[in-house]
Design an enzyme around this catalytic site. Structure first.
Site, PDB file in Angstrom:
ATOM      1  N   ASP A  34       0.866  -1.252   0.107  1.00  0.00           N
ATOM      2  CA  ASP A  34       0.093  -0.037  -0.121  1.00  0.00           C
ATOM      3  C   ASP A  34       0.859   1.344  -0.001  1.00  0.00           C
ATOM      4  O   ASP A  34       0.628   2.192  -0.602  1.00  0.00           O
ATOM      5  CB  ASP A  34      -0.922  -0.216   1.173  1.00  0.00           C
ATOM      6  CG  ASP A  34      -2.069  -1.075   1.157  1.00  0.00           C
ATOM      7  OD1 ASP A  34      -1.790  -1.724   0.202  1.00  0.00           O
ATOM      8  OD2 ASP A  34      -2.899  -1.068   2.127  1.00  0.00           O
ATOM      9  N   GLU A 115     -24.110 -17.895 -13.544  1.00  0.00           N
ATOM     10  CA  GLU A 115     -23.430 -16.907 -12.700  1.00  0.00           C
ATOM     11  C   GLU A 115     -24.546 -16.658 -11.509  1.00  0.00           C
ATOM     12  O   GLU A 115     -25.502 -16.707 -11.556  1.00  0.00           O
ATOM     13  CB  GLU A 115     -23.125 -15.599 -13.534  1.00  0.00           C
ATOM     14  CG  GLU A 115     -24.083 -14.789 -14.151  1.00  0.00           C
ATOM     15  CD  GLU A 115     -23.820 -13.868 -15.419  1.00  0.00           C
ATOM     16  OE1 GLU A 115     -22.951 -14.393 -16.029  1.00  0.00           O
ATOM     17  OE2 GLU A 115     -24.264 -12.868 -15.467  1.00  0.00           O
ATOM     18  N   LYS A 117     -26.784 -14.519  -8.873  1.00  0.00           N
ATOM     19  CA  LYS A 117     -27.507 -13.036  -9.158  1.00  0.00           C
ATOM     20  C   LYS A 117     -27.280 -12.351  -7.935  1.00  0.00           C
ATOM     21  O   LYS A 117     -28.002 -12.646  -7.006  1.00  0.00           O
ATOM     22  CB  LYS A 117     -29.052 -13.463  -9.460  1.00  0.00           C
ATOM     23  CG  LYS A 117     -29.854 -12.340  -9.646  1.00  0.00           C
ATOM     24  CD  LYS A 117     -31.237 -12.631 -10.086  1.00  0.00           C
ATOM     25  CE  LYS A 117     -31.873 -11.425 -10.215  1.00  0.00           C
ATOM     26  NZ  LYS A 117     -32.180 -10.621  -9.112  1.00  0.00           N
ATOM     27  N   ASP A 119     -27.309  -9.376  -5.415  1.00  0.00           N
ATOM     28  CA  ASP A 119     -28.500  -8.554  -5.005  1.00  0.00           C
ATOM     29  C   ASP A 119     -28.246  -7.107  -4.741  1.00  0.00           C
ATOM     30  O   ASP A 119     -27.721  -6.370  -3.796  1.00  0.00           O
ATOM     31  CB  ASP A 119     -29.054  -8.977  -3.437  1.00  0.00           C
ATOM     32  CG  ASP A 119     -30.366  -8.789  -3.256  1.00  0.00           C
ATOM     33  OD1 ASP A 119     -31.006  -8.083  -4.124  1.00  0.00           O
ATOM     34  OD2 ASP A 119     -30.867  -8.995  -2.019  1.00  0.00           O
ATOM     35  N   GLU A 175     -23.769  -5.135 -12.071  1.00  0.00           N
ATOM     36  CA  GLU A 175     -24.485  -4.806 -10.915  1.00  0.00           C
ATOM     37  C   GLU A 175     -23.509  -4.154  -9.835  1.00  0.00           C
ATOM     38  O   GLU A 175     -22.519  -4.681  -9.585  1.00  0.00           O
ATOM     39  CB  GLU A 175     -25.083  -6.293 -10.294  1.00  0.00           C
ATOM     40  CG  GLU A 175     -26.019  -6.210  -9.354  1.00  0.00           C
ATOM     41  CD  GLU A 175     -27.278  -6.199  -9.867  1.00  0.00           C
ATOM     42  OE1 GLU A 175     -27.542  -6.183 -11.197  1.00  0.00           O
ATOM     43  OE2 GLU A 175     -28.234  -6.222  -8.995  1.00  0.00           O
ATOM     44  N   TYR A 227     -21.773  -8.029 -16.271  1.00  0.00           N
ATOM     45  CA  TYR A 227     -22.362  -9.196 -16.527  1.00  0.00           C
ATOM     46  C   TYR A 227     -22.558  -9.221 -18.018  1.00  0.00           C
ATOM     47  O   TYR A 227     -23.113 -10.264 -18.754  1.00  0.00           O
ATOM     48  CB  TYR A 227     -23.600  -9.665 -15.831  1.00  0.00           C
ATOM     49  CG  TYR A 227     -24.679  -8.887 -15.602  1.00  0.00           C
ATOM     50  CD1 TYR A 227     -25.547  -8.396 -16.750  1.00  0.00           C
ATOM     51  CD2 TYR A 227     -24.829  -8.191 -14.290  1.00  0.00           C
ATOM     52  CE1 TYR A 227     -26.493  -7.313 -16.505  1.00  0.00           C
ATOM     53  CE2 TYR A 227     -25.976  -7.273 -14.171  1.00  0.00           C
ATOM     54  CZ  TYR A 227     -26.851  -7.175 -15.242  1.00  0.00           C
ATOM     55  OH  TYR A 227     -27.795  -6.000 -14.817  1.00  0.00           O
ATOM     56  N   LYS A 316     -34.496 -18.197  -8.433  1.00  0.00           N
ATOM     57  CA  LYS A 316     -34.235 -17.589  -7.145  1.00  0.00           C
ATOM     58  C   LYS A 316     -34.084 -18.446  -5.955  1.00  0.00           C
ATOM     59  O   LYS A 316     -34.672 -19.597  -6.113  1.00  0.00           O
ATOM     60  CB  LYS A 316     -35.604 -16.647  -6.966  1.00  0.00           C
ATOM     61  CG  LYS A 316     -35.589 -15.533  -7.799  1.00  0.00           C
ATOM     62  CD  LYS A 316     -34.761 -14.527  -7.627  1.00  0.00           C
ATOM     63  CE  LYS A 316     -35.161 -13.151  -7.738  1.00  0.00           C
ATOM     64  NZ  LYS A 316     -36.195 -12.331  -6.865  1.00  0.00           N
ATOM     65  N   CYS A 410     -35.085 -16.336  37.718  1.00  0.00           N
ATOM     66  CA  CYS A 410     -34.842 -17.360  36.876  1.00  0.00           C
ATOM     67  C   CYS A 410     -36.022 -17.982  36.487  1.00  0.00           C
ATOM     68  O   CYS A 410     -36.734 -18.631  37.211  1.00  0.00           O
ATOM     69  CB  CYS A 410     -33.696 -18.154  37.015  1.00  0.00           C
ATOM     70  SG  CYS A 410     -33.509 -19.479  35.966  1.00  0.00           S
ATOM     71  N   CYS A 413     -35.214 -22.144  37.726  1.00  0.00           N
ATOM     72  CA  CYS A 413     -34.824 -22.378  38.948  1.00  0.00           C
ATOM     73  C   CYS A 413     -35.410 -21.245  40.169  1.00  0.00           C
ATOM     74  O   CYS A 413     -35.117 -21.469  41.534  1.00  0.00           O
ATOM     75  CB  CYS A 413     -33.462 -22.797  39.241  1.00  0.00           C
ATOM     76  SG  CYS A 413     -32.583 -21.434  39.192  1.00  0.00           S
ATOM     77  N   CYS A 428     -28.911 -16.118  35.242  1.00  0.00           N
ATOM     78  CA  CYS A 428     -29.164 -16.644  36.456  1.00  0.00           C
ATOM     79  C   CYS A 428     -28.151 -16.734  37.395  1.00  0.00           C
ATOM     80  O   CYS A 428     -27.196 -17.294  36.978  1.00  0.00           O
ATOM     81  CB  CYS A 428     -29.646 -18.236  35.967  1.00  0.00           C
ATOM     82  SG  CYS A 428     -30.055 -19.069  37.286  1.00  0.00           S
ATOM     83  N   CYS A 434     -29.409 -24.727  39.067  1.00  0.00           N
ATOM     84  CA  CYS A 434     -30.446 -24.298  38.068  1.00  0.00           C
ATOM     85  C   CYS A 434     -30.259 -25.602  37.195  1.00  0.00           C
ATOM     86  O   CYS A 434     -29.155 -25.944  36.604  1.00  0.00           O
ATOM     87  CB  CYS A 434     -30.093 -22.873  37.279  1.00  0.00           C
ATOM     88  SG  CYS A 434     -31.207 -22.476  36.098  1.00  0.00           S
TER      89      CYS A 434
END
Ligand code: D41
Length: 670
Positions: A34, A115, A117, A119, A175, A227, A316, A410, A413, A428, A434
């Protein structure tokens, strides 16, 4: 004269920066650090400041800096952006395939480019003479909004096409989306600043792209996968969709690495199942897969109806979010006494199963999401993760909703419920008095990563505790076979198998046994470090907080929990009973002695492995005395990288961490 030399220098720097940002943002495979990149960038910036007349639009320094707009102008797409029809089942997919074969009047197997899809939002970007000149949202397919300045800030979108051989005019479609990690980080920052969070990555991507101030878009972690091509002038594209994607990649665009070519409907279905199964491991949200007839001549023959091509379809996935109503809220008591609010829901089909309970995590989450009994809520079930209430549908809140109150006793118990300052969880205070905590402790002890008692699952533990056959984990070894056989849904054979499985679990490693004890905050990795450091249970039980904190990844909190655990008489009693009933430890020293090379080394595991799961790889490494952590740092010795290793791999390479594959791991282990 001087300018000519400077122009050459500038050209060279731009070439270098284009090349390295392509490696970094598109191929996820950087060659320089970097800081080296920053140095080149600043050098170019300085030259351009001194010679403003030499600044060009496609210079890497010109991504950001455009002025905010008053409104978006409209763009008419020269070629309409088509929509995609959907299918939700294999039957509907069969019908799609049959329509294609009928239209083509052929029974030949059709080849598809397939491929995921994504969102996100569909976008069009136009290049003239290799330079990005306009970007627009899909809009209604005919007219979209001009988001050129915003798209320019998306680092993986090239401002100039790579190579020499490209169309005079080229429109790329794809997309824009926000990777899950970037989305989580963005929301984390928003929460920290008390700002509104985004509901999902799709909304975050849309909100980020539709900013009038490109400076804001520039700070959002947007990405893009391309795409298809729209307008293409002065260039002959190849004859298949898959080859076009290859060409698009060569011009410098990001294309989804999961895309491939398959044969016929069986190939499509195999791809669907593969991606569905890996859906949660992908770095981005998808809502299905897309199948496209690969050959362009066939696409043309098939044409389109209304606005959608006949040669492509989206298959889908089952929705991961659905709306339902909270009927009531109960509190579940966990192994450490933590009270978890659980919503009882009007049953709803989500993520492929019917869900009637969803976790609300803790009371902080209940308050943050402002959840009430009677609310209409969005329930989310992603993969194998426990279903959760993601958010309230605010507009639908009725008058009869009730607030959710943390009980002061609780529910199991009746001991007092306590909440430590600054902790989100209430607990608790009953400890092993318990029944819920006892039951959970036994489930944990028997679980796969602990003692791994075959056949002793959660339901059976509950049944055994309920029937009064066991109170503590030590009682497992005294179980009466006839009493077990008399339980509902048991019988002689199952009872025999259970007793047998409990018997073979008597030889755990020390690490697994320490983990199985269920000391708070002591997970697998810590248990393994403790086993290595102390070598015996006695030594661990006697260790002071100071001594414990000398162990890798043991801090003050863990040290305190360990000391506290061994100071409780009932814990010591149970351990004594366990040892008396014949538990003894497999010698770990054998493994460690064999594996001087791995002992104490720190590993990170990433990507998809093939010969084993990541858990199995981790278990092998821990058994060999190595440590396994979650993130790559300068302290990491090895990165075990499987297929589709992403940011961890690039980080490891940047830091010079040794990267190995499965085969090399096996060699190290053997
Ligand atoms: O990943 C997507 N969302 C995606 C959308 C995709 N992988 N391929 C697509 N292909 C098309 C055609 C076949 C029309 C070129 C699409 C879309 N269209 C699309 N996205 C939004 C509307 C249509």
């Amino acid at each position: 004269m001087v300018t000519d030399k400077i122009q050459k220098k500038i050209d060279r720097l731009r070439q270098q920066l284009w090349h390295h940002s392509h490696l970094y943002y598109v191929l996820d495979d950087p060659e320089i650090s970097d800081s080296e990149y920053d140095r080149l960038y600043r050098e170019l910036q300085k030259l351009e400041q001194d010679h403003p007349e030499l600044v060009t639009h496609d210079s890497p320094t010109q991504r950001i800096g455009a002025k905010p707009l008053d409104s978006f102008s409209q763009v008419q797409h020269r070629i309409p952006m088509l929509s995609l029809d959907n299918v939700f089942s294999e039957d509907e997919l069969q019908a799609f395939y049959k329509r294609i074969q009928d239209r083509l009047n052929s029974t030949d197997t059709v080849e598809f480019a397939v491929e995921p899809k994504l969102d996100g939002l569909a976008i069009s970007i136009v290049y003239e003479n290799g330079e990005l000149v306009q970007a627009a949202t899909r809009g209604d397919g005919e007219i979209g909004e001009d988001v050129t300045q915003n798209i320019r800030t998306v680092q993986s979108v090239p401002l100039r096409l790579m190579g020499e051989d490209y169309p005079d005019v080229l429109e790329i479609r794809g997309e824009v989306f926000m990777p899950k990690a970037g989305f989580d980080e963005l929301n984390r920052q928003a929460r920290e600043k008390g700002e509104k969070t985004f509901v999902n990555p799709r909304n975050a991507a849309a909100g980020s792209l539709r900013q009038l101030d490109p400076e804001i878009t520039a700070q959002r972690p947007l990405a893009m996968y391309c795409y298809s091509a729209g307008i293409v002038e002065g260039y002959d594209l190849p004859e298949t969709h898959s080859e076009i994607l290859q060409q698009i990649k060569r011009w410098g665009f990001p294309v989804c690495g999961e895309s491939k070519v398959v044969e016929g409907i069986s190939g499509c279905v195999a791809f669907y199942n593969d991606i569905l199964q890996r859906r949660d491991q992908l770095a981005y949200d998808i809502d299905g897969v897309v199948y496209k007839v690969n050959r362009l001549s066939l696409q043309n023959e098939l044409g389109f109806v209304a606005r959608a091509p006949r040669w492509a379809i989206a298959h889908k996935f089952p929705a991961q979010e659905e709306v339902t109503k909270i009927l009531d809220v109960d509190f579940q008591v966990g192994r450490t006494g933590a009270l978890t609010p659980v919503a009882r829901l009007k049953p709803v089909f989500v993520g492929g199963v019917t869900v009637s309970n969803a976790t609300l995590h803790n009371m902080d989450e209940v308050r943050r999401k402002d959840i009430h009994i009677g609310d209409q809520v969005i329930v989310r079930r992603a993969g194998d993760v426990i279903p959760e209430v993601a958010r309230v549908v605010n507009s639908a809140r009725g008058k009869d909703v009730k607030p959710i109150a943390l009980p002061d006793k609780c529910p199991v118990c009746q001991s007092d419920v306590e909440q430590t300052e600054g902790e989100a969880v209430a607990r608790c205070s009953g400890g092993l008095f318990c029944k819920a905590q006892r039951t959970e402790a036994i489930k944990h002890y028997a679980s796969r990563k602990a003692m791994d008692i075959d056949g002793l699952g959660d339901k059976l533990v509950e049944q055994l505790v309920e029937a009064g056959l066991i109170d503590t984990v030590a009682d497992l070894y005294q179980l009466d076979i006839d009493a077990v056989a008399a339980l509902k849904r048991m019988g002689d054979k199952s009872a025999h198998n259970l007793i047998e499985a409990i018997a073979v679990s008597r030889q755990p490693t020390l690490a697994k046994f320490i983990y199985a004890l269920g000391i708070r905050e002591v997970g697998e990795t810590t248990a393994s470090s403790l086993a290595d450091a102390f070598g015996s249970l006695d030594a661990l039980a006697e260790a002071s907080e100071e001594r414990l904190q000398e162990v890798p990844d043991v801090g003050p909190v863990v040290a305190q929990h360990v000391v506290h655990f061994f100071s409780e008489q009932h814990n010591l009693d149970v351990i004594k009973q366990l040892l008396d009933s014949g538990i003894n430890f497999k010698q770990q020293a054998v493994a460690s002695a064999l594996n001087e090379q791995l002992k104490g080394r720190t590993f990170v595991i990433t990507g998809t492995l093939h010969s084993m799961t990541r858990d199995q790889a981790k278990a092998k490494l821990l058994a060999a005395g190595a440590k396994v952590t979650g993130s790559v740092s300068a302290k990491t010795d090895y990165l075990l990288a499987g297929e589709k290793a992403g940011s961890k791999l690039s980080k490891a390479e940047k830091l010079g961490v040794k990267v190995i594959d499965e085969q090399q791991l096996d060699e190290l282990l053997s």
